[in-house]
Design a protein around this motif. Structure first.
Motif, mmCIF file in Angstrom:
data_model
loop_
_atom_site.group_PDB
_atom_site.id
_atom_site.type_symbol
_atom_site.label_atom_id
_atom_site.label_comp_id
_atom_site.label_asym_id
_atom_site.label_seq_id
_atom_site.Cartn_x
_atom_site.Cartn_y
_atom_site.Cartn_z
ATOM 1 N N ARG A 1 0.830 -1.215 0.000
ATOM 2 C CA ARG A 1 0.000 0.000 0.000
ATOM 3 C C ARG A 1 0.859 1.259 0.000
ATOM 4 N N ALA A 2 1.998 1.159 0.680
ATOM 5 C CA ALA A 2 2.857 2.335 0.805
ATOM 6 C C ALA A 2 3.351 2.813 -0.553
ATOM 7 N N ALA A 3 3.470 1.883 -1.518
ATOM 8 C CA ALA A 3 4.021 2.252 -2.826
ATOM 9 C C ALA A 3 2.958 2.774 -3.783
ATOM 10 N N LEU A 4 1.710 2.835 -3.336
ATOM 11 C CA LEU A 4 0.607 3.213 -4.233
ATOM 12 C C LEU A 4 0.720 4.679 -4.649
ATOM 13 N N ALA A 5 0.651 4.930 -5.960
ATOM 14 C CA ALA A 5 0.790 6.297 -6.473
ATOM 15 C C ALA A 5 -0.526 7.056 -6.286
ATOM 16 N N PRO A 6 -0.446 8.384 -6.293
ATOM 17 C CA PRO A 6 -1.655 9.197 -6.048
ATOM 18 C C PRO A 6 -2.745 9.024 -7.118
ATOM 19 N N GLY A 7 -2.382 8.680 -8.355
ATOM 20 C CA GLY A 7 -3.422 8.586 -9.392
ATOM 21 C C GLY A 7 -4.235 7.296 -9.349
ATOM 22 N N SER A 8 -4.115 6.500 -8.304
ATOM 23 C CA SER A 8 -4.752 5.178 -8.289
ATOM 24 C C SER A 8 -6.270 5.253 -8.251
ATOM 25 N N LYS A 9 -6.884 4.272 -8.868
ATOM 26 C CA LYS A 9 -8.346 4.246 -8.953
ATOM 27 C C LYS A 9 -8.936 3.422 -7.813
ATOM 28 N N GLY A 10 -8.350 3.498 -6.650
ATOM 29 C CA GLY A 10 -8.905 2.709 -5.565
ATOM 30 C C GLY A 10 -7.852 2.473 -4.513
ATOM 31 N N LEU A 11 -8.101 1.460 -3.666
ATOM 32 C CA LEU A 11 -7.237 1.211 -2.526
ATOM 33 C C LEU A 11 -6.823 -0.248 -2.540
ATOM 34 N N LEU A 12 -5.596 -0.507 -2.143
ATOM 35 C CA LEU A 12 -5.153 -1.903 -2.023
ATOM 36 C C LEU A 12 -5.746 -2.480 -0.750
ATOM 37 N N LEU A 13 -6.315 -3.647 -0.852
ATOM 38 C CA LEU A 13 -6.973 -4.237 0.305
ATOM 39 C C LEU A 13 -5.953 -4.741 1.317
ATOM 40 N N LYS B 1 -4.985 -11.936 -7.092
ATOM 41 C CA LYS B 1 -6.076 -12.833 -6.711
ATOM 42 C C LYS B 1 -7.259 -12.038 -6.173
ATOM 43 N N ASN B 2 -6.981 -10.843 -5.605
ATOM 44 C CA ASN B 2 -8.046 -10.046 -4.997
ATOM 45 C C ASN B 2 -8.829 -9.226 -6.011
ATOM 46 N N GLY B 3 -8.565 -9.454 -7.307
ATOM 47 C CA GLY B 3 -9.349 -8.746 -8.319
ATOM 48 C C GLY B 3 -8.847 -7.349 -8.602
ATOM 49 N N GLU B 4 -7.551 -7.095 -8.352
ATOM 50 C CA GLU B 4 -6.989 -5.778 -8.648
ATOM 51 C C GLU B 4 -6.065 -5.878 -9.857
ATOM 52 N N ILE B 5 -6.034 -4.815 -10.663
ATOM 53 C CA ILE B 5 -5.029 -4.719 -11.723
ATOM 54 C C ILE B 5 -4.156 -3.514 -11.396
ATOM 55 N N LEU B 6 -2.835 -3.754 -11.329
ATOM 56 C CA LEU B 6 -1.898 -2.702 -10.933
ATOM 57 C C LEU B 6 -0.882 -2.495 -12.037
ATOM 58 N N GLU B 7 -0.401 -1.283 -12.140
ATOM 59 C CA GLU B 7 0.660 -1.012 -13.089
ATOM 60 C C GLU B 7 1.884 -0.595 -12.277
ATOM 61 N N VAL B 8 2.960 -1.358 -12.416
ATOM 62 C CA VAL B 8 4.170 -1.066 -11.645
ATOM 63 C C VAL B 8 5.147 -0.345 -12.562
ATOM 64 N N ASP B 9 5.532 0.834 -12.155
ATOM 65 C CA ASP B 9 6.526 1.566 -12.922
ATOM 66 C C ASP B 9 7.880 0.931 -12.618
ATOM 67 N N LYS B 10 8.775 0.925 -13.630
ATOM 68 C CA LYS B 10 10.076 0.278 -13.403
ATOM 69 C C LYS B 10 10.802 0.921 -12.223
ATOM 70 N N SER B 11 10.478 2.231 -11.946
ATOM 71 C CA SER B 11 11.190 2.895 -10.844
ATOM 72 C C SER B 11 10.533 2.621 -9.491
ATOM 73 N N GLY B 12 9.397 1.969 -9.477
ATOM 74 C CA GLY B 12 8.872 1.577 -8.175
ATOM 75 C C GLY B 12 7.429 1.933 -7.852
ATOM 76 N N PRO B 13 6.941 3.159 -8.186
ATOM 77 C CA PRO B 13 5.559 3.465 -7.781
ATOM 78 C C PRO B 13 4.534 2.555 -8.482
ATOM 79 N N ILE B 14 3.428 2.310 -7.776
ATOM 80 C CA ILE B 14 2.411 1.380 -8.284
ATOM 81 C C ILE B 14 1.110 2.144 -8.454
ATOM 82 N N THR B 15 0.477 1.992 -9.595
ATOM 83 C CA THR B 15 -0.829 2.619 -9.811
ATOM 84 C C THR B 15 -1.879 1.526 -9.865
ATOM 85 N N LEU B 16 -2.961 1.701 -9.109
ATOM 86 C CA LEU B 16 -4.048 0.722 -9.162
ATOM 87 C C LEU B 16 -5.031 1.187 -10.230
ATOM 88 N N LEU B 17 -5.313 0.342 -11.207
ATOM 89 C CA LEU B 17 -6.143 0.742 -12.346
ATOM 90 C C LEU B 17 -7.562 0.209 -12.236
#
Length: 1447
Positions: free
Chosen positions: A943-955, A976-992
């Protein structure tokens, strides 16, 4: 603990004694390499006379009964018997399979023949119709199929001088076939007066339409065209079984034991009578001949193969012999020499040399032999007979020592004692007699403890004890030689046994499968030194186990070759070989024993591949020596995708409700609403039981699936486009190498795979017909032309497709356990791998089949459950991820090494240009170099790596990763929890994208004045979703229990949630923190509702049939509504907040007064007048029309009315969302129907302003938003599945003519007997079949004589002149259309009537006719393409329809 693993040594087939001469013909040939090819039992044998060496083809799993040699004489086709028999085409040089042809024949394949250039193969089945099939064998493709004849067909051959012509012969017939298009048409041979009608056994084709055939009476019949022109009488003295054509002429072989050679014009050259030669005997019968140059091969009925050199024809050379027809049970090995003795029901005893691979002695006895034993000094051979006697012979010269008969029933087992003093003889009279060898076999004792026939016996090393097994599975012990039974178990425990051939006892517990009959295993023999034992069973399998084998269900290695039951098996005296004998196939197999140490040297030799694995595929054990399955995988393997009812069943179900429809059709029904909905956005991604189902497309959009929808998501604009071609859960998705097309496979009775374009969202191809219940894995080949798919049927069938043509290329049963992934080799599209539960298999395509080899693990461990696989940078490298977190690295089929990659299962893997990326249950994405030596980088999904543009919250942190894909500088991850995430090569994660996790979603509520909705699911979460264009999850809260319902308060500040344990909460709608919670019930809370206005009361309905009413302000229960006889399903308040409407599971509509809960009875007319605050009820006269015709099968689970009370939306158990006009009075209202959810739609709600309809699917976990479109707003769009259940006839839009034509029933007319009186003998009893243009006459007069009933040879009859069609009056217009066309620029008119196509010349008025049809023509069309001028197609009536093209 006893070792339950399979032994590390193995057996290799070294020699097979025998040849299948009985019930088979023409099965012995020279190959191009001058080797001899034939078959015995289930083995194809290639024998080299020069080197005296045999090679074996082991691709069959039952008796082979037919064989054909390719014209180039390298490839061989063999056909087998069985329930689902198949044909293998294999290379006689490498003995590897080239092609497998299957899925058409049943019972067996009686004959085979290649055509002149070897491109096509014809086969004849053993089914009741003796089906004839023509194959393009390289592709494994069926070109044509036709019923062959009502009686057996014995031989079939291509006419080598005319293309597309074949001849077949059999019981009392010969047929001449022509192959045109894909249809085979036969003409019966006309025997006429030239010869008697009789059974034809073999044939050969010559030039100028001449065919030679061998008949049952020994004559040769010569045919020209379809007529018999002459006979060569007395060519043989009895039936001619075989005829072989070569450059020099023809060779024939018959039952009279003669081989005759004829020149090309069938003039006799010479005759060779095998009965008169040195090796001959009375009754010798020839079944197969092959003439090449100056050598002739002859196969006999009694399993011998002779080779004759023409200029020394009286000295045939015997190159192979075996036992004749009859069961083979007796087997003994010599105690000091490499000899095996066998005795059979053919009354012969034979001694074989295991070193020279030859028969060295034989002796014929008076009676069938059932068992044999050799004395310890090797001097005497004892034989037990079927009549209860036994005979002792001297091994040296086969002379009789004694013959004793003390019993009436068969002797099934006899054994000499180790000291050589006694012979124990066990009979089917349930007793064992002991004879003294030195006293000239005087009877000295008797053992009579058994109640059933004696099956096996063993002596102790000191000759003082005997143990026996009997037919009841009892194991008994006797003291020797008196025969007194030993009952003291302790006494027996210390006994050392001299041999172990018993099937029951502690030492052999493990040889029994879990569920097997006592008599399934026929024989056992232990090799004490090597600590292994072999068993022979009724399924034709020889198995190798460790010895002793104490625990049930031990692992083994298995070897096929024998076809039916293996009756006996023994180690040779020095344990170098194992000898096994087959009962019905009466063959003797000699296996070389390869101990562990030699194995290592032979590892580089690829194992003999076979269609059935010779390693222990099916050790029936409970796998307790395999690590526990991971909990997630365990869960997944238990999901069942079977449905009670599939959408495909709808038409049939409607058909069954015809009566209801008729009654409904007569009433005027409300039309469907003018407004419509369109799918706008879907929340959810299917990760809990799918993997690798998420990809970037060419344009950088993201494609994945949820429920029955393929979704293309644009992450810049946050919009989605949908592929709605599926109608049930999609289970897998693969992307084309160019990333523009996608293949998706779904659940269904006959489940389909759709290939569609991600840009246009249009289907390119739909593949059906081969997978039952569902498709769980798909993969494209690297060139994008092929697609592999795996089904979820019990055998997990694997199919390889040419998807553009929609053609199945190959198929095979994959595995009993679940297969997770299939991957096609990027370098060789004919190879693929599958991985699954304890399964890693490498397949290669062979024609219509696939041949699999299990991964060879060697000393590196045991087969683990594999969850994912990819190919590497060369064609032989493959990588698989296991359930224990390792990555296995494979070269060809061998495991090279394993690398620890994750904690817990590796669920997903993706190959990059230089390296790999993996994802596991531990929630870590790892990047690797191209050899898996180094892990370059890891990304933890937190969750800590989640970028501000995410479309939701990591459970949760580190969710289990199920799919990984790379592209556009990002890593795409599905969890498995039904989330699709985009991981930038530099580290931040966006939940789509995000949806609920596994578990049914039932609770749904929309906010009273904001575009927000709440859902609650069995996954124990409550979620708030933003329905405005930002489409994201705003808040989520974990609950202690799953929930089934929720509701916003009228001011939108509070949210009530009902849970599955009978409690409910009221939470703050913004923060989701608790305000109050109650628990008065034990069962699920099924519905919860605030009263309108100030929201003073809260009604809480539960599955224990009550509704509780609470005062929200005082937090007290103020009333209970009683009187429902079933669980509560729906509730609505009236506008005043004084009345509750309740629906129950028993389809009751009840009314209660609030807040006390007093039951009220309100007539239905009054109900409509009441103003309801909401309408979610599914019962009552206002919504009678929403129940479908098949209302018993499917339930309407939810409904919701728009605020203007005009349109009612419903969701049902079929996964349909429907719109009805409100009120929907009268039965079976018309509607608009939309498919996107898979099984049941559990809830539907309109938003506060009716702009959106929100629906949730139960098990598909999805939340779907549909935009509501007013009438007249119709832009062109891809998918709008709007239709009503009721078909056109109910709309009364029919003209009387159309109605009449619609009701014509063609079947009765074509097939019933009373319309067309038939005269004469029924076709199947006739000696000759009427040809197509001789229909039985339809007339009131006496039947005219049949054109050719001249089987009663010799009677003079006046020949009947032929009739020629001159003119036809009439044209079929009553029920056909578009069936008159101009041809030749208007010079001719073409049309049809009755069964005739008519070409009418306008200028001359003359007609010409096409008369190949044999029933009414119903349609006609002309090919408009300039290349195909004057080509016409016409279609006719018939039980088996076929179409003709004519010029």
């Amino acid at each position: 603990m006893a070792d339950r693993s399979a032994p590390s040594c193995h057996l290799r087939l070294e020699w097979v004694y025998g040849y299948r001469g009985h019930q088979c013909r023409n099965n012995l040939y020279y190959t191009a390499a001058k080797e001899i090819v034939y078959f015995v039992a289930g083995v194809g044998v290639v024998y080299s006379p020069r080197e005296h060496r045999q090679k074996f083809y082991l691709g069959h799993q039952d008796d082979i009964i037919s064989l054909a040699l390719h014209p180039e004489r390298v490839l061989v086709a063999t056909g087998q018997v069985g329930k689902e028999p198949y044909i293998c085409v294999w290379d006689s040089y490498t003995v590897q399979t080239v092609s497998v042809l299957k899925d058409v024949h049943t019972h067996g394949i009686a004959c085979l023949a290649f055509d002149l250039d070897g491109q096509r193969l014809v086969s004849v089945g053993l089914d009741s119709k003796n089906t004839v099939c023509v194959w393009d064998w390289r592709k494994g493709k069926l070109l044509s199929v036709a019923p062959g004849h009502t009686d057996r067909i014995f031989d079939i051959s291509w006419d080598l001088y005319q293309p597309n012509k074949l001849v077949s012969c059999g019981v009392k017939h010969i047929k001449f076939w022509s192959l045109c298009g894909n249809s085979l048409t036969p003409k019966r041979g006309v025997f006429g007066k030239t010869g008697d009608l009789q059974t034809i056994l073999c044939l050969a084709c010559a030039r100028d339409e001449v065919t030679y055939s061998g008949a049952l009476n020994g004559d040769i019949y010569v045919w020209k065209g379809i007529n018999l022109v002459r006979t060569i009488q007395g060519a043989h003295a009895a039936g001619i079984f075989s005829m072989n054509a070569c450059e020099e002429g023809f060779a024939t072989g018959g039952r009279d034991g003669c081989v005759r050679l004829w020149d090309l014009n069938f003039k006799p050259i010479t005759v060779i009578d095998l009965r008169e030669t040195d090796q001959g005997y009375k009754g010798l019968s020839v079944r197969s001949v092959c003439w090449r140059g100056d050598h002739i091969l002859v196969g006999t009925q009694d399993s011998e193969i002779f080779e004759i050199v023409v200029h020394e024809r009286n000295k045939p050379f015997l190159i192979m012999q075996g036992h004749c027809e009859g069961e083979l049970w007796a087997l003994a090995v010599h105690p000091t020499k490499p000899l095996a003795m066998t005795g059979s029901d053919d009354r012969s005893v034979r001694i074989w040399s295991l070193i020279d691979h030859a028969l060295i002695a034989r002796c014929n006895m008076e009676e069938p032999i059932r068992c044999a034993a050799v004395s310890t000094d090797g001097i005497h051979l004892a034989l037990g007979m079927k009549d209860g006697s036994f005979t002792v012979l001297r091994v040296r010269d086969m002379t009789e020592v004694v013959h004793i008969k003390d019993r009436k029933e068969a002797i099934h087992e006899l054994k000499y004692s180790p000291d050589g003093n006694f012979l124990a003889v066990g009979s089917n009279d349930s007793s064992v007699d002991i004879y003294g060898v030195v006293q000239r076999y005087k009877k000295v004792g008797e053992c009579i403890g058994s109640l059933s026939f004696i099956t096996h016996m063993d002596w102790s090393s000191d000759s003082k004890y005997l143990q026996t097994n009997d037919g009841n599975g009892k194991r008994l012990f006797y003291r020797m030689p008196s025969g007194k039974e030993v009952t003291n178990k302790e006494e027996v425990k210390v006994v050392q046994w001299a041999s172990w051939t018993c099937v029951s006892g502690l030492e052999v517990n493990g040889i029994w499968p879990k569920y097997s009959d006592i008599n399934d295993i026929n024989s056992v023999d232990a090799n004490f030194i090597g600590q292994v034992m072999v068993t022979a069973d009724d399924y034709g399998i020889v198995k190798l186990f460790r010895y002793p084998c104490l625990r049930k269900g031990a692992k083994f290695k298995k070897y096929l070759g024998h076809s039916a039951h293996v009756t006996n098996v023994r180690w040779s005296h020095d344990h170098q070989w194992v000898v096994s004998i087959g009962g019905a196939d009466h063959s003797v197999f000699q296996w070389k024993f390869v101990p562990d140490r030699k194995l290592k040297d032979s590892l580089h030799i690829a194992p003999q591949e076979s269609l059935v694995d010779s390693n222990s595929d099916e050790s029936d054990s409970d796998q307790s020596d395999v690590p526990e399955l991971d909990s997630e995988i365990e869960q997944e393997t238990q999901i069942t995708y079977r449905r009670q009812v599939y959408k495909e069943d709808l038409p049939q179900l409607k058909e069954q409700c015809k009566e209801k429809r008729k009654s409904a059709a007569s009433k005027r029904r409300e039309r469907a609403p003018g407004n419509s909905i369109r799918l706008h956005f879907v929340h959810g991604y299917r990760g809990y039981d799918c993997r690798s189902n998420l990809f970037y497309t060419q344009t950088g959009e993201i494609v994945y699936h949820i429920a029955a929808v393929g979704v293309v998501y644009n992450r810049q604009q946050n919009t989605q486009r949908f592929y709605l071609g599926h109608d049930d859960d999609i289970l897998c998705l693969a992307i084309h190498p160019l990333k523009d097309y996608v293949a998706t496979g779904q659940v269904g009775r006959d489940s389909s795979i759709h290939i569609w374009d991600t840009e246009t969202i249009k289907p390119l191809s739909v593949l059906k017909g081969y997978h039952q219940y569902g498709v769980c894995a798909v993969d494209f080949s690297a060139d994008g032309k092929r697609l592999a798919s795996v089904g979820i049927d019990d055998n997990h069938t694997i199919v390889l497709w040419d998807w553009k043509k929609g053609e199945k290329l190959s198929a095979v049963r994959g595995s009993k356990d679940k297969i997770f992934v299939v991957k096609i080799n990027p370098y060789m599209p004919d190879k693929l791998i599958t991985v699954g539960i304890k399964h890693m298999k490498f397949w290669r395509r062979a024609g219509g089949g696939l041949i699999g080899r299990k991964g060879c693990i060697g000393a590196l461990g045991r087969t683990d459950t594999m969850m994912c696989a990819v190919y590497g940078w060369t064609e032989e490298m493959a990588f698989s991820g296991t359930s224990t977190g390792d990555v296995c690295i494979w070269r060809d089929v061998f495991l090279m090494k394993t690398v620890k990659a994750h904690d817990g299962p590796v669920f997903s893997m993706h190959a990059l240009e230089k390296g790999f990326v993996t994802g596991g249950k531990d929630g870590v994405v790892a990047l690797w170099d191209d050899t898996f030596e180094r892990c370059l980088k890891t990304y933890a999904i937190k969750r800590a790596a989640l970028a501000p543009g995410s479309k939701g919250l990591l459970l949760e942190d580190n969710p289990s990763i199920r799919a990984i894909s790379l592209g556009h500088g990002h890593i795409l991850v599905g969890t498995k929890n039904g989330e699709i995430l985009e991981v930038d090569k530099s580290g931040p994660i966006t939940l789509l994208v995000q949806g609920h996790m596994e578990g049914e979603v039932w609770g749904l509520a929309t906010h009273p004045h904001l575009p927000i909705c709440a859902t609650v699911s069995d996954d124990k979460t409550l979620r708030i979703w933003d329905l405005s264009p930002s489409h994201c999850m705003l808040a989520v809260r974990k609950l202690k229990k799953g929930g089934r319902c929720c509701c916003f308060s009228p001011d939108g500040k509070a949210l009530a949630v009902g849970l599955n344990d009978g409690s409910f909460l009221i939470v703050n709608a913004d923060t989701l923190e608790d305000l109050v919670s109650f628990q008065h019930r034990k069962d699920v809370i099924s519905e919860i509702r605030f009263s309108p206005g100030a929201g003073k009361y809260l009604a809480v309905a539960s599955c224990d049939n009550f509704v509780d009413i609470y005062n929200v302000m005082s937090s007290k229960r103020v009333g209970i509504c009683k009187g429902a006889s079933s669980y509560i399903t729906h509730m609505d308040w009236d506008i005043r907040g004084k009345l509750l409407q309740v629906n129950t599971g028993a389809k009751e509509q009840l009314f209660f007064e609030a807040p006390r809960g007093k039951k009220q009875t309100i007539p239905s007319l009054e109900v409509e007048k009441i103003g309801w605050a909401s309408w979610t009820s599914v019962l009552g006269s206002c919504c009678e029309g929403i129940w479908p015709i098949i209302g018993e099968v499917t339930d309407v689970t939810a409904s919701c009315l728009t605020s203007d009370s005009k349109v009612l939306a419903t969701g049902d158990d079929f996964g349909f969302v429907k719109l009805f006009r409100y009120p929907a009075k009268g039965k079976f209202g018309k509607f608009k129907r939309y498919v996107a959810h898979s099984t049941h739609v559990t809830n539907v709600r309109w938003t506060y302003d009716d702009s959106l309809l929100v629906t949730v699917g139960g098990a598909d976990t999805s939340l779907m938003l549909w935009t509501y479109e007013m009438e007249g707003h119709r832009d062109s769009r891809q998918c709008d599945s709007e239709e009503s259940d009721l078909d056109s006839e109910e709309d009364g839009g029919y003209d009387s003519d159309v109605t009449r034509e619609n009701e014509i029933n063609y079947t009765i007319k074509a097939l019933s007997t009373n319309i067309r009186p038939m005269f004469g003998i029924k076709p199947h009893l006739q000696q000759k079949e009427p040809t197509l243009d001789e229909r039985p006459p339809v007339s009131r007069a006496l039947p005219q004589p049949e054109k050719l009933q001249t089987n009663n040879v010799g009677k003079k009859k006046r020949p009947i002149e032929d009739l020629i069609l001159e003119l036809v009056f009439g044209y079929r217009g009553k029920d056909c259309r578009n069936n008159v066309h101009y041809l030749n620029d208007g010079a001719d008119v073409i049309y049809h009537t009755a069964s005739v196509g008519i070409l009418y010349n306008v200028a001359t008025g003359s007609q010409s006719f096409y008369q190949e049809h044999n029933d009414d023509i119903l349609c006609l069309t002309v090919n408009q393409h300039p290349k195909f001028t004057n080509i016409v197609a016409t279609g006719q009536l018939q039980l088996l329809l076929f179409m003709c093209g004519m010029q």
